[in-house]
Design a protein around this motif. Structure first.
Motif, short mmCIF file in Angstrom:
data_model
loop_
_atom_site.label_atom_id
_atom_site.label_comp_id
_atom_site.label_asym_id
_atom_site.label_seq_id
_atom_site.Cartn_x
_atom_site.Cartn_y
_atom_site.Cartn_z
N LYS A 219 0.84 -1.19 0.00
CA LYS A 219 0.00 0.00 0.00
C LYS A 219 0.88 1.25 0.00
O LYS A 219 1.85 1.33 0.74
CB LYS A 219 -0.90 0.02 1.24
N VAL A 220 0.51 2.21 -0.87
CA VAL A 220 1.13 3.53 -0.86
C VAL A 220 0.00 4.55 -0.98
O VAL A 220 -1.08 4.24 -1.51
CB VAL A 220 2.14 3.72 -2.00
N PRO A 221 0.19 5.77 -0.51
CA PRO A 221 -0.86 6.78 -0.67
C PRO A 221 -1.15 7.02 -2.15
O PRO A 221 -0.26 6.95 -2.99
CB PRO A 221 -0.25 8.03 -0.02
N GLU A 222 -2.44 7.31 -2.46
CA GLU A 222 -2.78 7.59 -3.85
C GLU A 222 -2.21 8.93 -4.30
O GLU A 222 -1.83 9.10 -5.46
CB GLU A 222 -4.30 7.60 -4.01
N GLN A 223 -2.14 9.87 -3.36
CA GLN A 223 -1.68 11.20 -3.72
C GLN A 223 -0.92 11.81 -2.55
O GLN A 223 -1.21 11.53 -1.39
CB GLN A 223 -2.86 12.11 -4.09
N VAL A 224 0.09 12.62 -2.88
CA VAL A 224 0.85 13.29 -1.85
C VAL A 224 1.22 14.69 -2.35
O VAL A 224 1.44 14.90 -3.54
CB VAL A 224 2.14 12.50 -1.49
N THR A 225 1.21 15.65 -1.45
CA THR A 225 1.68 16.98 -1.76
C THR A 225 3.12 17.12 -1.28
O THR A 225 3.42 16.84 -0.12
CB THR A 225 0.81 18.05 -1.09
N ALA A 226 4.01 17.49 -2.19
CA ALA A 226 5.43 17.56 -1.84
C ALA A 226 6.06 18.76 -2.52
O ALA A 226 5.65 19.17 -3.61
CB ALA A 226 6.15 16.29 -2.24
N ALA A 227 7.08 19.32 -1.88
CA ALA A 227 7.76 20.49 -2.42
C ALA A 227 9.19 20.17 -2.83
O ALA A 227 9.89 21.04 -3.35
CB ALA A 227 7.77 21.62 -1.39
N SER A 228 9.63 18.93 -2.59
CA SER A 228 11.00 18.57 -2.93
C SER A 228 11.12 17.06 -3.04
O SER A 228 10.25 16.30 -2.58
CB SER A 228 11.97 19.08 -1.86
N ALA A 229 12.24 16.64 -3.63
CA ALA A 229 12.51 15.21 -3.73
C ALA A 229 12.66 14.60 -2.35
O ALA A 229 12.28 13.44 -2.12
CB ALA A 229 13.77 14.98 -4.57
N GLU A 230 13.21 15.36 -1.38
CA GLU A 230 13.38 14.85 -0.03
C GLU A 230 12.05 14.53 0.60
O GLU A 230 11.90 13.51 1.29
CB GLU A 230 14.15 15.88 0.81
N GLU A 231 11.04 15.39 0.38
CA GLU A 231 9.72 15.13 0.94
C GLU A 231 9.10 13.88 0.30
O GLU A 231 8.44 13.08 0.98
CB GLU A 231 8.82 16.33 0.74
N LEU A 232 9.30 13.72 -0.99
CA LEU A 232 8.78 12.53 -1.66
C LEU A 232 9.46 11.26 -1.15
O LEU A 232 8.81 10.24 -0.90
CB LEU A 232 8.96 12.64 -3.17
#
Length: 604
Positions: A219-232
């Motif tokens: 399982k992974v989230p369907e959607q994520v809000t991120a501002a950088s590769a580090e956050e992803l």
């Protein structure tokens, strides 16, 4: 794979096994109660790697030695309160008649068929050896009826108004011969006994606790809000297992097409990742230990390559980097006059900001092996021998040495830090005046001078089960896992050959660790030569957490029955009850068919 359960009732079969070669599956292992599960009462599948789950305890002699015992002909039944009982014939360790058990049968109770309490011998008031036994609760009369057959083929029955009154059985009466329902199962070496019906809840829990889970979903989230590769990259996948447990996994994202400076929605692919280590990982290294210190990982172990004459240490920025890291000599048998050899089981521990190595060494022969402590000087480099203090022998609170040299040895000392207190746990073996085997003790430790005990030693465990006294009476190598208000103390038992295995002691973290009544000892080992194909004599575990928060089991084993000891690493899983699982292999831990994942990334 265990058959899926579809009924409200399931079935459990108890059995023993035919012994195999002594080094593979000896009498002490075969003559124990094993369990198999069935969803329909017809097709049974072995639990716990077809290994025993219930063993008879050894008996004690006045001089401290023990007499190993085994059991035959276990019979599983339900108690009046819905819990479970087992009656069995106690034998000598090799299955021969036990003189102390003549005319008696051994009684156990269990609430869940996982943890058992040995109640004792029920006196059947017959001066003959018991050859077969069964027990049933008669709800009409509110009594228990024990049917048994003696060595001459005569059959009897006894009545007990109180099953726990071990001397309260009625006089034996002649009865019809015992007859068990025929149960067949294609299980290696099986000597079947009887099967009972259990609730689906009990059956499910047995399957979940006594089989190795497999990765069945990701399982992974369907959607994520991120501002950088580090956050992803901080996003984790949740691996779901066949028993309903989960584990977090890191993901390697292919996010090159994401422009973090341009708002929008991007579809990103990734691969679920986890480090994996082939066995053997480090050859000729036993009793391995990995610890983190000042942002780096250090590996230290017993050096079997030179017959335990040196201690080397490795350093790396990651656990995986330790596998091929260079080694630095930090202790040998020539530098200090009291250190003559047998440098065993080193462990790195941080106590009040200082780094220490706990290890065993001898001033001469094997019978002078004692626990020692070395301290790293302030600002020192763990890979530089000169930055470590001379090894100090562990002393008791009165200042005397922990053990009487030449009579008692101590080794495998570890550190447990809990609730602001510091404890030491270790293995101790008395050889004179008689060899009583290796026992595990615990005591409080002075954190300012951690080579000094500040309480009397308390006995936690001795090798009273057949798997622990197989070839020799040994409990050793304790090491703690603290998780969710539980302290798990794994330890190793039996001879340091292919029979070596891992047992478990458990205690709540809010109780007195120095009260032995607070601890629960598992009836069967967590890890044996039957647990993972190609790994024999696995044991002497320690544990380390990596930069992703994954807990790793650092252990030694043999890649063949007669092969040398080598180190290995495997992720520690936790089962439905939160207990450690040490035999979840990489192929079951992460299903390759489930590692490809995608996520929608919103850049604002």
């Amino acid at each position: 794979m265990i058959t899926e359960m579809k009924n409200d009732r399931n079935y459990v079969l108890c059995y023993t096994r035919e012994p195999q070669e002594d080094i593979i599956y000896a009498n002490k292992l075969a003559y124990s109660m094993h369990l198999a599960y069935s969803a329909d009462g017809e097709r049974y599948e072995a639990l716990n790697h077809n290994s025993g789950v219930l063993f008879a305890k050894a008996t004690d002699n006045e001089n401290g030695t023990m007499n190993a015992k085994s059991l035959k002909s276990p019979y599983l039944f339900q108690l009046a309160d819905g819990k479970f009982g087992v009656v069995a014939i106690r034998t000598e360790h090799d299955g021969q008649p036990d003189e102390q058990s003549k005319g008696s049968v051994l009684l156990f109770t269990s609430a869940d068929l996982l943890q058992y309490n040995e109640v004792g011998l029920i006196d059947l008031k017959g001066d003959t050896y018991v050859k077969d036994v069964a027990c049933l609760y008669d709800a009409t009369s509110g009594t228990y009826i024990i049917h048994w057959t003696d060595e001459n083929g005569n059959s009897y029955r006894n009545v007990l108004a109180d099953l726990f009154s071990l001397s309260g059985a009625s006089a034996p009466e002649q009865a019809e011969a015992l007859a068990h329902d025929s149960v067949s199962a294609s299980i290696e070496g099986i000597v079947p006994r009887n099967a009972i019906s259990v609730s689906a809840e009990i059956g499910q829990r047995l399957v979940c606790r006594l089989t190795v889970p497999t990765n069945v979903a990701m399982k992974v989230p369907e959607q994520v809000t991120a501002a950088s590769a580090e956050e992803l990259n901080a996003i984790r996948a949740t691996a779901v297992y066949s028993d309903g447990t989960t584990a977090a996994k890191s993901i390697k994202w292919q996010a090159a097409e994401v422009n973090w400076n341009v708002p929008g929605t991007y579809r990103v692919s990734g691969t679920v990742h986890q480090d994996r280590y082939s066995f053997p990982t480090m050859e000729h290294r036993a009793d391995p230990n990995i610890a983190k210190w000042n942002g780096k990982y250090y590996f230290i172990a017993t050096n079997d390559a030179d017959h335990n004459q040196t201690l080397y240490i490795r350093v790396s920025d990651s656990i995986s980097g330790l596998v091929h890291a260079e080694e630095s000599l930090i202790l040998d048998t020539k530098t200090y006059n009291p250190i003559k050899g047998l440098l065993w089981a080193p462990e790195l521990h941080t106590i009040e900001g200082s780094l220490y190595i706990f290890h065993a060494a001898t001033t001469g022969e094997f019978f002078y092996e004692e626990s020692h402590v070395m301290k790293l000087r302030e600002g020192g480099n763990p890979t530089v021998a000169a930055d470590w203090s001379e090894p100090m022998r562990v002393v008791k609170q009165d200042g005397s040495y922990l053990c009487e040299a030449g009579k008692v040895i101590s080794l495998d000392m570890t550190v447990i830090q809990l609730n602001g207190e510091c404890y030491a746990a270790w293995s101790e073996r008395q050889f004179l005046p008689v060899d009583i085997g290796a026992w595990i003790y615990i005591a409080k430790l002075d954190p300012k001078e951690p080579w000094r005990l500040i309480s009397d030693p308390v006995l936690l465990s001795k090798p009273d089960y057949g798997w622990a006294n197989n070839h020799t009476f040994v409990d050793e190598g304790p090491f703690a896992i603290i998780r969710d208000n539980k302290l798990f103390l794994t330890f190793s038992s039996a001879a340091v050959d292919a029979t070596y295995c891992v047992g478990l002691l458990t205690v709540d973290t809010n109780v007195d660790l120095l009260d032995p009544r607070s601890w629960t000892k598992g009836n069967y080992p967590l890890l044996t030569s039957r647990s993972v194909p190609g790994e024999f004599g696995t044991g002497h575990n320690s544990y380390v957490t990596d930069e992703d928060g994954v807990l790793w089991n650092v252990y030694h084993g043999r890649p063949g029955v007669e092969a040398p000891r080598c180190s290995g690493l495997r992720r520690v899983h936790f089962d439905i009850d939160g207990y450690p699982v040490l035999d979840l292999t990489e192929d079951k831990d992460l299903n390759p068919a489930l590692t490809a994942v995608t996520i929608e990334v919103v850049v604002k």
